[in-house]
Design a protein around this motif. Structure first.
Motif, short mmCIF file in Angstrom:
data_model
loop_
_atom_site.label_atom_id
_atom_site.label_comp_id
_atom_site.label_asym_id
_atom_site.label_seq_id
_atom_site.Cartn_x
_atom_site.Cartn_y
_atom_site.Cartn_z
N GLU A 98 4.80 0.33 1.48
CA GLU A 98 4.36 0.34 2.56
C GLU A 98 4.29 -1.66 2.76
OE1 GLU A 98 4.18 1.78 5.34
OE2 GLU A 98 3.75 3.72 4.24
N GLN A 103 4.15 -3.34 6.02
CA GLN A 103 3.42 -2.96 7.02
C GLN A 103 2.11 -2.95 5.64
OE1 GLN A 103 3.89 -1.02 9.55
NE2 GLN A 103 6.00 -1.87 8.77
N ARG A 104 1.37 -4.34 6.32
CA ARG A 104 0.55 -4.37 5.26
C ARG A 104 -1.34 -2.89 5.56
NH1 ARG A 104 1.18 -10.77 6.21
NH2 ARG A 104 2.29 -10.90 4.74
N ASP A 105 -1.13 -2.65 6.92
CA ASP A 105 -2.37 -2.20 7.00
C ASP A 105 -2.17 -1.40 6.26
OD1 ASP A 105 -3.61 -4.41 8.79
OD2 ASP A 105 -2.81 -3.18 10.66
N ARG A 108 -2.53 -1.56 2.21
CA ARG A 108 -4.49 -1.99 2.53
C ARG A 108 -4.97 -1.08 2.00
NH1 ARG A 108 -6.60 -6.48 3.01
NH2 ARG A 108 -5.02 -7.01 4.75
N THR A 109 -4.76 0.24 3.37
CA THR A 109 -5.15 1.29 2.60
C THR A 109 -4.65 2.38 2.03
OG1 THR A 109 -5.24 1.99 5.78
CG2 THR A 109 -5.27 3.41 4.57
N ASP A 138 -3.54 -9.98 0.42
CA ASP A 138 -4.35 -10.61 1.36
C ASP A 138 -4.05 -11.87 0.69
OD1 ASP A 138 -5.94 -8.85 1.62
OD2 ASP A 138 -7.67 -9.23 0.78
#
Length: 186
Positions: A98, A103-105, A108-109, A138
């Motif tokens: 990701e 696709q950072r979100d 992160r998930t 981040d």
């Protein structure tokens, strides 16, 4: 098997003698090591681990659909086997995918999921790797305070693991990352 380089009658005779000799020899019995190496892994854990390798190659080659499929299958097999460490590794690889896709979100998930799975598995080394991945994510997004916190957590997990972390980024990179964050604030 014999490879004959050359031409003419001498090469032809040598080839005929080799063929006749090997035809008279009995066929060797396959050894367990040879037959095992040629067969696909059996059992959920080994198959899931093989799928992680397939996913890693697919990610490197930009084959997103293949990578997602392999990671999903690996996670399901690890889940069926009750392997929290394996599931953490599958989640970590999904985060890598990701992140590579921007696709950072979703990354992160996945990284947070990996961190929790490693924590439940009492795998501080895995936690360190997941925390470092969150720090990188981040930092790249300009969320420097969050990155700093993630790197501190990665260092703490690394210390809990007694330095037994098989990830060069965690072993060598945390101090460099702190320096880079400091430069970004100047």
């Amino acid at each position: 098997r014999l490879i004959v380089a050359g031409s003419g009658v001498g090469a032809a005779v040598l080839l005929a003698v080799a063929a006749a000799t090997t035809a008279l020899l009995p066929e060797p019995e396959p050894t367990a090591a040879i037959s095992t190496a040629a067969s696909p892994p059996t059992g959920d854990g080994p198959r899931a681990t093989a799928l992680l390798g397939i996913a890693k190659a697919a990610i490197a080659e930009g084959r997103t659909t293949d990578a997602r499929r392999a990671l999903g299958e690996a996670d399901a097999l690890f889940q069926r086997a009750g392997d929290l460490h394996g599931r953490g590794t599958a989640a970590l690889r999904r985060g890598d995918l990701e992140a590579a896709l921007g696709q950072r979100d979703a990354a992160r998930t996945a990284y947070a999921g990996a961190r929790e799975l490693y924590k439940r598995a009492a795998d501080a080394g895995g936690e360190a790797v997941a925390w470092a991945a969150l720090g990188d994510l981040d930092r790249d997004a300009g969320r420097l305070d969050s990155a700093r916190t993630a790197y501190r957590e990665a260092r703490a997990a690394y210390d809990r693991a007694g330095g037994m972390v098989d990830a060069p980024h965690v072993v060598f990179g945390l101090n460099d990352e702190a320096v880079e964050i400091g430069r970004a604030h100047v």
